[in-house]
Write a protein that holds these residues in place. Structure first.
Motif, PDB file in Angstrom:
ATOM      1  N   GLN A   1       0.807  -1.223   0.000  1.00 40.78           N
ATOM      2  CA  GLN A   1       0.000   0.000   0.000  1.00 40.78           C
ATOM      3  C   GLN A   1       0.839   1.273   0.000  1.00 40.78           C
ATOM      4  OE1 GLN A   1      -3.190  -0.422  -0.399  1.00 40.78           O
ATOM      5  NE2 GLN A   1      -2.991  -2.646  -0.172  1.00 40.78           N
ATOM      6  N   LEU A   2       2.166   1.134  -0.094  1.00 40.15           N
ATOM      7  CA  LEU A   2       3.030   2.305  -0.099  1.00 40.15           C
ATOM      8  C   LEU A   2       3.234   2.820  -1.520  1.00 40.15           C
ATOM      9  CD1 LEU A   2       5.808   1.169   2.420  1.00 40.15           C
ATOM     10  CD2 LEU A   2       3.973   2.821   2.834  1.00 40.15           C
ATOM     11  N   PRO A   3       3.617   4.089  -1.682  1.00 39.73           N
ATOM     12  CA  PRO A   3       3.967   4.581  -3.019  1.00 39.73           C
ATOM     13  C   PRO A   3       5.220   3.864  -3.522  1.00 39.73           C
ATOM     14  CG  PRO A   3       4.508   6.197  -1.329  1.00 39.73           C
ATOM     15  CD  PRO A   3       3.727   5.126  -0.651  1.00 39.73           C
ATOM     16  N   PRO A   4       5.481   3.878  -4.822  1.00 39.53           N
ATOM     17  CA  PRO A   4       6.627   3.133  -5.357  1.00 39.53           C
ATOM     18  C   PRO A   4       7.977   3.624  -4.861  1.00 39.53           C
ATOM     19  CG  PRO A   4       5.594   4.463  -7.062  1.00 39.53           C
ATOM     20  CD  PRO A   4       4.674   4.492  -5.889  1.00 39.53           C
ATOM     21  N   VAL A   5       8.045   4.893  -4.449  1.00 38.70           N
ATOM     22  CA  VAL A   5       9.307   5.452  -3.952  1.00 38.70           C
ATOM     23  C   VAL A   5       9.043   6.205  -2.652  1.00 38.70           C
ATOM     24  CG1 VAL A   5      11.300   6.922  -4.456  1.00 38.70           C
ATOM     25  CG2 VAL A   5      10.112   5.759  -6.333  1.00 38.70           C
ATOM     26  N   LEU A   6       9.811   5.894  -1.618  1.00 35.29           N
ATOM     27  CA  LEU A   6       9.825   6.706  -0.404  1.00 35.29           C
ATOM     28  C   LEU A   6      11.105   7.526  -0.426  1.00 35.29           C
ATOM     29  CD1 LEU A   6       8.679   4.326   2.497  1.00 35.29           C
ATOM     30  CD2 LEU A   6       7.293   5.768   1.002  1.00 35.29           C
ATOM     31  N   HIS A   7      10.966   8.838  -0.461  1.00 33.79           N
ATOM     32  CA  HIS A   7      12.117   9.739  -0.509  1.00 33.79           C
ATOM     33  C   HIS A   7      12.207  10.469   0.822  1.00 33.79           C
ATOM     34  CE1 HIS A   7      13.951  13.713  -2.192  1.00 33.79           C
ATOM     35  NE2 HIS A   7      14.854  12.992  -1.573  1.00 33.79           N
ATOM     36  N   VAL A   8      13.297  10.262   1.525  1.00 32.65           N
ATOM     37  CA  VAL A   8      13.524  10.938   2.801  1.00 32.65           C
ATOM     38  C   VAL A   8      14.558  12.024   2.571  1.00 32.65           C
ATOM     39  CG1 VAL A   8      14.319  10.709   5.180  1.00 32.65           C
ATOM     40  CG2 VAL A   8      12.982   8.873   4.125  1.00 32.65           C
ATOM     41  N   SER A   9      14.136  13.265   2.716  1.00 32.54           N
ATOM     42  CA  SER A   9      15.023  14.402   2.486  1.00 32.54           C
ATOM     43  C   SER A   9      15.820  14.740   3.732  1.00 32.54           C
ATOM     44  CB  SER A   9      14.196  15.623   2.058  1.00 32.54           C
ATOM     45  OG  SER A   9      15.018  16.771   2.002  1.00 32.54           O
ATOM     46  N   ALA A  10      17.097  15.009   3.526  1.00 30.65           N
ATOM     47  CA  ALA A  10      17.955  15.379   4.653  1.00 30.65           C
ATOM     48  C   ALA A  10      17.539  16.713   5.254  1.00 30.65           C
ATOM     49  CB  ALA A  10      19.409  15.459   4.196  1.00 30.65           C
ATOM     50  N   GLY A  11      16.770  17.513   4.509  1.00 33.45           N
ATOM     51  CA  GLY A  11      16.368  18.815   5.003  1.00 33.45           C
ATOM     52  C   GLY A  11      15.256  18.781   6.021  1.00 33.45           C
ATOM     53  N   THR A  12      14.683  17.622   6.302  1.00 36.56           N
ATOM     54  CA  THR A  12      13.610  17.535   7.282  1.00 36.56           C
ATOM     55  C   THR A  12      14.172  17.140   8.645  1.00 36.56           C
ATOM     56  OG1 THR A  12      13.202  15.220   6.725  1.00 36.56           O
ATOM     57  CG2 THR A  12      11.963  16.870   5.511  1.00 36.56           C
ATOM     58  N   PRO A  13      13.686  17.768   9.708  1.00 39.39           N
ATOM     59  CA  PRO A  13      14.228  17.446  11.032  1.00 39.39           C
ATOM     60  C   PRO A  13      14.000  15.992  11.427  1.00 39.39           C
ATOM     61  CG  PRO A  13      12.245  18.823  11.215  1.00 39.39           C
ATOM     62  CD  PRO A  13      12.652  18.820   9.782  1.00 39.39           C
ATOM     63  N   HIS A  14      12.942  15.367  10.910  1.00 42.63           N
ATOM     64  CA  HIS A  14      12.641  13.989  11.272  1.00 42.63           C
ATOM     65  C   HIS A  14      13.648  12.998  10.706  1.00 42.63           C
ATOM     66  CE1 HIS A  14       8.791  15.058  13.024  1.00 42.63           C
ATOM     67  NE2 HIS A  14       8.500  15.746  11.951  1.00 42.63           N
ATOM     68  N   ALA A  15      14.464  13.433   9.731  1.00 44.21           N
ATOM     69  CA  ALA A  15      15.395  12.511   9.073  1.00 44.21           C
ATOM     70  C   ALA A  15      16.669  12.273   9.874  1.00 44.21           C
ATOM     71  CB  ALA A  15      15.752  13.055   7.692  1.00 44.21           C
ATOM     72  N   GLU A  16      16.799  12.884  11.038  1.00 47.10           N
ATOM     73  CA  GLU A  16      18.028  12.765  11.815  1.00 47.10           C
ATOM     74  C   GLU A  16      18.353  11.317  12.151  1.00 47.10           C
ATOM     75  OE1 GLU A  16      21.476  13.451  13.578  1.00 47.10           O
ATOM     76  OE2 GLU A  16      20.304  14.988  12.532  1.00 47.10           O
ATOM     77  N   THR A  17      17.359  10.547  12.529  1.00 44.84           N
ATOM     78  CA  THR A  17      17.625   9.154  12.902  1.00 44.84           C
ATOM     79  C   THR A  17      18.068   8.336  11.698  1.00 44.84           C
ATOM     80  OG1 THR A  17      15.244   8.770  12.691  1.00 44.84           O
ATOM     81  CG2 THR A  17      16.112   9.073  14.906  1.00 44.84           C
ATOM     82  N   VAL A  18      17.525   8.633  10.524  1.00 42.57           N
ATOM     83  CA  VAL A  18      17.963   7.942   9.313  1.00 42.57           C
ATOM     84  C   VAL A  18      19.408   8.310   9.005  1.00 42.57           C
ATOM     85  CG1 VAL A  18      17.573   7.657   6.835  1.00 42.57           C
ATOM     86  CG2 VAL A  18      15.623   7.801   8.398  1.00 42.57           C
ATOM     87  N   ARG A  19      19.756   9.589   9.146  1.00 41.86           N
ATOM     88  CA  ARG A  19      21.137  10.013   8.902  1.00 41.86           C
ATOM     89  C   ARG A  19      22.086   9.328   9.876  1.00 41.86           C
ATOM     90  NH1 ARG A  19      18.663  15.118   8.291  1.00 41.86           N
ATOM     91  NH2 ARG A  19      19.365  15.824  10.328  1.00 41.86           N
ATOM     92  N   TRP A  20      21.656   9.189  11.137  1.00 36.61           N
ATOM     93  CA  TRP A  20      22.509   8.498  12.118  1.00 36.61           C
ATOM     94  C   TRP A  20      22.764   7.063  11.690  1.00 36.61           C
ATOM     95  CZ3 TRP A  20      21.246   4.040  14.731  1.00 36.61           C
ATOM     96  CH2 TRP A  20      22.189   3.603  15.673  1.00 36.61           C
ATOM     97  N   ALA A  21      21.719   6.350  11.279  1.00 34.25           N
ATOM     98  CA  ALA A  21      21.878   4.957  10.868  1.00 34.25           C
ATOM     99  C   ALA A  21      22.798   4.853   9.656  1.00 34.25           C
ATOM    100  CB  ALA A  21      20.514   4.336  10.576  1.00 34.25           C
ATOM    101  N   LEU A  22      22.641   5.763   8.694  1.00 33.85           N
ATOM    102  CA  LEU A  22      23.474   5.739   7.501  1.00 33.85           C
ATOM    103  C   LEU A  22      24.944   6.010   7.842  1.00 33.85           C
ATOM    104  CD1 LEU A  22      21.124   7.626   5.040  1.00 33.85           C
ATOM    105  CD2 LEU A  22      21.899   5.261   4.825  1.00 33.85           C
ATOM    106  N   ALA A  23      25.179   6.976   8.723  1.00 30.14           N
ATOM    107  CA  ALA A  23      26.555   7.269   9.131  1.00 30.14           C
ATOM    108  C   ALA A  23      27.179   6.069   9.829  1.00 30.14           C
ATOM    109  CB  ALA A  23      26.582   8.501  10.040  1.00 30.14           C
TER     110      ALA A  23
END
Length: 304
Positions: free
Chosen positions: A127-149
């Motif tokens: 039920q999700l869209p074909p692409v989920l794009h998480v922008s680094a410019g959003t404050p909520h993306a901090e945890t994703v950036r931590w995991a990637l680092a």
């Protein structure tokens, strides 16, 4: 029981990390539809993502990441004027886990994919869209950036068991990407994921997942969510697309399917564990929902 944790555990979510991509100048790389749920993260620079069937390209900046929820071909590129080369050719020449495209090192992408058990795709991602794009410019993306680092550090530093740790961190990143999607775009979600964004429906889902073998009634679930039966029924159907007891029936079959694959328990034992009083009751429900009998499902070769 947390429904999201419950589903990810049931589906045996696991990650596979691929070679990184360093690119520079004018470049473009075409990829076939991946056999896994693909993700990439831009650790340096910027580029465009073009996905088959999606009309507009995605502009990816440093710190952005994306998840392809469908098996579609795609292109990563510096600009639309450059003719793409095949990804298989580019990655065949990878050295020390790094493939190169174009000239220079303006861009660095870290990527991989997620694989699930064979009934997972529709349940988790259908039920999700074909692409989920998480922008680094959003404050909520901090945890994703931590995991990637942290993934990048494990792969480049190469400590003991670094690859294993990186793969587990990628699953952490997936959880955060799903959370961020629900927080940022709750109206675009549907199915049980959408239900997690409605506090009333989420309470009912938590109750169902906490004790799926219980003979739930709509009245009991309404009490758990502190609303009337009519309110719960309407909100559950609007968010999830089916009534709470229909959802429970499908979830019980998912649990039964996993046990059929994973252990040698008798059908009667499995039936009792998921809330059916007899083998025949489970068999009828299993055939209705999956199109096959429990015995046929158990004998079928496992696909991942």
């Amino acid at each position: 029981m947390d429904p999201l944790e419950d589903v990810l555990t049931l589906l045996e979510t696991r990650s596979r990390l691929s070679a990184g991509l360093v690119a520079g100048g004018r470049w473009a790389v075409r990829f076939d539809a991946p056999p896994v749920v693909k993700f990439n993260a831009v650790r340096k620079g910027s580029c465009q993502l073009v996905v088959d069937g999606v009309p507009e390209p995605f502009e990816l900046a440093e710190g952005d990441c994306y998840l392809l929820t469908r098996p579609r071909s795609y292109i990563l590129r510096s600009d639309p004027e450059t003719d793409p080369v095949e990804g298989s050719t580019v990655f065949a020449g990878a050295v020390d886990g790094i493939a190169r495209a174009g000239q220079g090192s303006d861009v660095f992408l870290l990527g991989g994919g997620f694989a699930f058990s064979n009934r997972a795709q529709d349940l988790l991602l259908g039920q999700l869209p074909p692409v989920l794009h998480v922008s680094a410019g959003t404050p909520h993306a901090e945890t994703v950036r931590w995991a990637l680092a942290a993934i990048n550090q494990e792969l480049t530093g190469r400590p003991m068991a670094g690859a294993l740790v990186a793969e587990h961190l990628a699953v952490v990143m997936l959880v955060h990407m799903l959370r961020l999607h629900l927080e940022q775009s709750p109206r675009t979600a549907s199915g049980w994921l959408s239900g997690l964004t409605d506090p009333v429906v989420a309470q009912a889902l938590t109750a169902l997942h906490g004790n799926p073998a219980h003979a739930w009634t709509v009245a009991e679930l309404a009490d758990a969510a502190a609303v009337s039966r009519s309110t719960l029924a309407a909100r559950f159907k609007a968010a999830v697309g089916q009534g709470p007891l229909e959802y429970l029936a499908h979830w019980r079959i998912e649990l039964a399917a996993r046990r059929l694959r994973k252990d040698g328990a008798t059908l009667a034992s499995i039936a009792r564990s998921v809330g059916y009083g007899s083998e025949s009751a489970l068999s009828v429900a299993f055939k209705r929902i999956t199109g096959t009998t429990p015995g046929e499902y158990r004998r079928r070769p496992t696909r991942t």
